[in-house]
Design a protein around this motif. Sequence first.
Motif, short mmCIF file in Angstrom:
data_model
loop_
_atom_site.label_atom_id
_atom_site.label_comp_id
_atom_site.label_asym_id
_atom_site.label_seq_id
_atom_site.Cartn_x
_atom_site.Cartn_y
_atom_site.Cartn_z
N UNK A 111 0.85 -1.20 0.00
CA UNK A 111 0.00 0.00 0.00
C UNK A 111 0.88 1.25 0.00
N UNK A 112 1.83 1.25 0.93
CA UNK A 112 2.72 2.42 1.03
C UNK A 112 3.51 2.60 -0.26
N UNK A 113 3.98 1.47 -0.82
CA UNK A 113 4.80 1.52 -2.03
C UNK A 113 4.02 2.11 -3.19
N UNK A 114 2.78 1.65 -3.38
CA UNK A 114 1.97 2.13 -4.50
C UNK A 114 1.65 3.61 -4.31
N UNK A 115 1.25 3.98 -3.09
CA UNK A 115 0.88 5.38 -2.83
C UNK A 115 2.09 6.30 -3.05
N UNK A 116 3.22 5.92 -2.44
CA UNK A 116 4.41 6.77 -2.56
C UNK A 116 4.92 6.83 -4.00
N UNK A 117 4.95 5.67 -4.67
CA UNK A 117 5.47 5.61 -6.03
C UNK A 117 4.62 6.43 -6.99
N UNK A 118 3.31 6.29 -6.89
CA UNK A 118 2.42 7.03 -7.79
C UNK A 118 2.54 8.52 -7.54
N UNK A 119 2.53 8.90 -6.26
CA UNK A 119 2.63 10.32 -5.92
C UNK A 119 3.93 10.89 -6.48
N UNK A 120 5.02 10.13 -6.28
CA UNK A 120 6.33 10.61 -6.74
C UNK A 120 6.32 10.80 -8.26
N UNK A 122 3.70 11.31 -10.35
CA UNK A 122 2.82 12.41 -10.78
C UNK A 122 3.41 13.78 -10.44
N UNK A 123 4.23 13.79 -9.37
CA UNK A 123 4.85 15.08 -8.98
C UNK A 123 6.35 15.03 -9.24
N UNK A 202 7.05 1.35 -9.00
CA UNK A 202 5.80 2.03 -9.38
C UNK A 202 6.15 3.39 -9.99
N UNK A 203 7.09 4.09 -9.36
CA UNK A 203 7.46 5.42 -9.86
C UNK A 203 7.98 5.31 -11.29
N UNK A 204 8.91 4.36 -11.51
CA UNK A 204 9.49 4.21 -12.84
C UNK A 204 8.43 3.81 -13.86
N UNK A 205 7.59 2.88 -13.45
CA UNK A 205 6.58 2.35 -14.36
C UNK A 205 5.56 3.43 -14.72
N UNK A 206 5.09 4.17 -13.73
CA UNK A 206 4.09 5.22 -13.96
C UNK A 206 4.70 6.33 -14.82
#
Lengths: 315, 545
Positions: A111-120, A122-123, A202-206
């Motif tokens: 959960x933390x990984x997805x939330x942090x990665x996506x936020x990172x 998008x921003x 997640x960050x790299x993928x997004x």
Amino acid sequence: MWSYILRRLFFGIPTLLGVTIIVFTLLYLAPGDPISAMVPSDAPLEVVQMIRQQMGLDKPLPVQYWRWLTRVAHGDLGNSLATRRPVLNEIRAALGNTFLLAVSAAFIGFTMGVVLGTTAAFFQGRWVDKVASAVAITGVSLPHYWVGIMLIIVFSVTLNWLPAMGMQETSGGSSLWTLLRHMLLPSIALALIPMGVITRMVRASVLEILQQDFVLTLRAKGLWSRTVTRHVMKNAAPPVLTLMGLQFGYLLGGSVLVETVFSWPGSGFLLNLAIFQRDIPMLQGVILVLATFFVILNLMVDILHSLIDPRIRRT
Amino acid sequence: MLQRLRPDRRHIMKILGGVVAGLMTLAIAWAPVLAQGKGGTLRIGMTAADIAYTAGIPDQGFEGYRFVGYQLYDALVRWDLSQGERLPDIAPALAESWELDKNDVHRWVFKLRRGVKFHDGSDFNADAVIWNWDKIRNKEAPQYDTKQAGEVAPRLTTIKSYKKIDDYAVEFTTTQPSSFVLFQLIYVLYSSPAQWDKVGKDWRAFAANPSGTGPFKMTRFVPRERAEYEPNKEYWDKIRVPKVDKVVLLPMPEPTTRLAALRTGQVDWIEVPPPDAIPLLKQSGFQIALRSYPHVWPHSLNLKQAPWDNKLVRQAANYAIDREGICKSLLNDTCIPATGVVYPGHPWFGKPAFTYTYDVKKAKELMKQAGFEGKRVKTSFLISTSGSGQMLPLPMNEFVQENLREIGIDVELLPIEWNTLTSWVRKGFAEEHEKTGAMNVSFNFLEPFSAFVRFFHSASVPPKSLNIMYYINPEADKLIEAAQAAFDPKERDALLGKLHAMVVEDAPWLFVVHDLNPRALSPKVKGFVQPQSWFVDLTLPWMEP
């Protein structure tokens, strides 16, 4: 689809056989002797020899392996050399305990990984990205046994909020609430690595998906950002899912260090004990079961891929 | 006229006598009840990673005997652990008395205690004794258990045969006249034959539902997690009916976990707290128990190889070690210097001509006499990275390495894992370790066999026993044999003292330190006695509410 699943399971068998052969050989190449863990160092030779015979340890290595494999084919993982208890019972109890930790650590970490990665993603480049990336790198870099000890010092010894070890009251009482209280600290310690790894993935993928043309098209059409996010996430999911499957497999293997620090009687604790006691049937059994889990988890991840991404067809 | 009643003195004494006798009878009758009145749950954090084998004779060495063997089971004799001022005496247990046959010094007769019952309610008698000896000696017996046999066999080397005389008497014969018999029988624990039948004649099932005659009964067992005991209220020794209501044993191999568990109140007692935490624990009001006990941390030297084949070098090395420094700077006073196998004040210490103080000048002088003046000598020590009784092997060995460097001995440390080291100890200096200079393994010296016979008799060289040094000294052999044949304890102790003085002078070991058996207890634990022993009496403590 079913034929694909069966084929994958069938191809898993040589993988498992390979794993057991490697473990068996490594154990025999390693110095030390299971008998040394079983009797005092000045036990008479005839007694040592008798135990060796009784346990079948006097036979050549291939014979020992073949005997073990024949038993496994009949669903019998044998008895522990150290405790004589059936390996299957021991593994069942230990894996059950580890499963509890793995699920809660996976829940926190994923959960933390997805939330942090996506936020990172998008921003990207802004302070939110930097903080999220710092958290991810810290999670991956900190040795989790050290984090475990720190958590114990802060939350158990200093604040006295949570218990420092075990999975139930030391005096014997147990309830769901007690279990949850005991699970929290080891779950956090275990969740750090998956959280870090998944945040980065997640960050790299997004980011990769965000740079694709269809996202630009969606935005140009004036779709709500929530809808765009959903499309991005769906497209970024396959590699992340593969990683989550592997990470869950690692968690199921239990962390030898975290389980030892928290005296959590799971598969990591069991593996650690078996290694020190040179308990060959126990080690073989645990590793075989864990390898089976890995094969099944990989298969499940592949099936999930095809459900998420219709372009991937499993035939 | 009213006559004043004046009872005579005899009458008063009679009344007083009656009252005293009445009170004494009441006290005896109520002793078990009073003993049980204190209660509480005692939770112990052990250093072991699992609960020891619970079917009778335990595994895991003396921690197994400490927390499982001697709590669930009894032997014919027992260690009296009720005081800590002197070494524990041997007291009667399942045997009420014993006698050496005057006409045949190989034969011992033991009279068994009547009315003793196993936890399952069956009787303890001579048949149970013979059944239990078959369990460890008779390979044809259905109850023969290789695990229990393997554990106890090295301790029973001189017991030749066992026989029932009548329902409450058994005899043992020895291979040679031996005054060490009681020290050997103390390790044989008696499991219930009736329970073994009841659980399907299977030791694994027995271990899950054990039945002995000991002061505690096991009520719960979760592998690697816990064992729970309740007092055996029908225990044959009413004075030793446990005072606590419940004991919980928790395996905690990680020292920091044990420490945290004690500080958070999850356990009431931990074994071996980390030495650097002891001042803090003391400050926080925890009880720290420290006392000498039969433990020694030495290096067994390879006397077949240079430089350790030279007695002067061995003596020089013993003078070069700063034992006080090790105990103060590394171990926070949880050990004392070892200047021999046993510690000063021990009945077998004797009067050694050599007292190995930290004396570099003398050490250098001895090196000079040995022909090593101005030369550097190379050797290697096989050491463990951790292990039962090994204390802090890495920093302690580095300290010793530094000390020996000062007198020209360059030691290469070869750290290996504990299990591997113990398997090398069985082989001795052989194969790739033929030229290794020493092995560092700690030992107990609980009784004469463990202290001397297995290390310093010429017949104890590998693979038979632990004379891995190949210390061959006919004089030492003679003294060992004479001590074994001396049935007067004072004479035996005097002979062992002479032997000890000889061993100290010959220095087949580097004598380094004796551990002080540190354990930390919550202030709520009352009545605990730290004996000079590897074992403890769990019937003594209770918990303050």
